[in-house]
Design an enzyme around this catalytic site. Structure first.
Site, PDB file in Angstrom:
ATOM      1  N   ILE A  59      67.898 145.155  60.703  1.00  0.00           N
ATOM      2  CA  ILE A  59      66.949 145.340  61.808  1.00  0.00           C
ATOM      3  C   ILE A  59      66.405 143.949  62.114  1.00  0.00           C
ATOM      4  O   ILE A  59      66.044 143.202  61.209  1.00  0.00           O
ATOM      5  CB  ILE A  59      65.817 146.337  61.426  1.00  0.00           C
ATOM      6  CG1 ILE A  59      64.797 146.498  62.572  1.00  0.00           C
ATOM      7  CG2 ILE A  59      65.109 145.951  60.147  1.00  0.00           C
ATOM      8  CD1 ILE A  59      63.744 147.612  62.314  1.00  0.00           C
ATOM      9  N   SER A  60      66.375 143.577  63.393  1.00  0.00           N
ATOM     10  CA  SER A  60      65.913 142.241  63.761  1.00  0.00           C
ATOM     11  C   SER A  60      64.433 142.083  63.439  1.00  0.00           C
ATOM     12  O   SER A  60      63.665 143.038  63.496  1.00  0.00           O
ATOM     13  CB  SER A  60      66.131 141.996  65.257  1.00  0.00           C
ATOM     14  OG  SER A  60      67.474 142.238  65.604  1.00  0.00           O
ATOM     15  N   GLN A  61      64.007 140.849  63.131  1.00  0.00           N
ATOM     16  CA  GLN A  61      62.602 140.600  62.806  1.00  0.00           C
ATOM     17  C   GLN A  61      61.737 140.852  64.054  1.00  0.00           C
ATOM     18  O   GLN A  61      62.208 140.647  65.183  1.00  0.00           O
ATOM     19  CB  GLN A  61      62.417 139.175  62.282  1.00  0.00           C
ATOM     20  CG  GLN A  61      62.674 138.120  63.328  1.00  0.00           C
ATOM     21  CD  GLN A  61      62.579 136.715  62.773  1.00  0.00           C
ATOM     22  OE1 GLN A  61      63.576 136.019  62.662  1.00  0.00           O
ATOM     23  NE2 GLN A  61      61.379 136.286  62.454  1.00  0.00           N
TER      24      GLN A  61
END
Ligand code: SAH
Length: 210
Positions: A59-61
């Site tokens: 999951i992207s930051q």
């Protein structure tokens, strides 16, 4: 750990990091990010870090989700948008609240299915999902006013450029692993404008489905 207050702290941090689009910040204050990760990682969901979501993906930051969304929307609201790389669906949920109609493509079937079920539970029911190689775009719904990719190709697939509407904007990380830059491509009357924005680190854009 997973409350509205925790989300508000995340949003305050995003502001300090330079995110200024209030609509984007408001939406990120609303959407429960912890439900997109494994229970064991829930307490870390609001840290400014990428987390594993299985199948070798992340999951992207929060910062990068906010930044890409802000860049996509900077010149005004967008009607039809394509997202490549649904992953766990967090960025999908954020975009769905901010654009007219969202389409999202993911090459790993179980990730796509899980994201689709989760968004439905969150009452986000208007998104079009497709299990496919995003390198082909989604020709049936093209052209798009916006395209956002969450995986980095070494070179931007031609189909994606072609499916961008005149005046349309694409935000995409480009480059080999370890050396990627975020680009914003705008389709102009006689070609494409390419802005190089910042160094980033994404999973690779892979071809084929699995
Ligand atoms: N925004 C997502 C990011 C997931 S990581 C999130 O926050 O969860 C990037 C995703 O892109 C992965 O799920 C990966 O499977 C997907 N991906 C990589 N190459 C792709 C391609 N060619 N077509 C579609 N999806 C792709």
């Amino acid at each position: 750990m997973t409350s509205r207050r925790t989300r508000e702290r995340m949003v305050a941090r995003l502001r300090q990091q330079g995110i200024s689009n209030n609509q984007v910040l408001q939406v990120m204050a609303q959407i429960p990010r912890h439900v997109f990760v494994d229970e064991a990682l829930e307490s870390r969901a609001y840290e400014d870090t990428a987390l594993p979501i299985g199948h070798n993906q992340t999951i992207s930051q929060p910062y990068i989700v906010a930044k890409m969304t802000e860049l996509l929307l900077e010149r005004g609201p967008l009607d039809k948008v394509l997202e490549i790389g649904t992953g766990c669906g967090y960025q999908t949920a954020v975009l769905a609240k901010l654009v007219g109609q969202l389409y999202t493509v993911e090459r790993i079937a179980p990730l796509m299915k899980k994201a689709r079920d989760l968004l439905w539970e969150l009452d986000i029911k208007t998104v079009g999902f497709k299990h496919s190689d995003g390198g082909w775009g989604w020709p049936e719904h093209a052209p798009f006013d916006g395209i956002l990719a969450a995986a980095a190709p070494v070179e931007i697939p031609e189909a994606l450029l072609q499916q961008l509407a005149p005046g349309g904007v694409m935000v995409i990380p480009v480059g080999p692993e370890g050396w990627q830059e975020l680009h914003r491509i705008t389709r102009t009357a006689n070609g494409f404008e390419d802005e190089v924005l910042e160094r980033v680190s994404f999973v690779p854009f892979l071809s084929g489905i699995s």
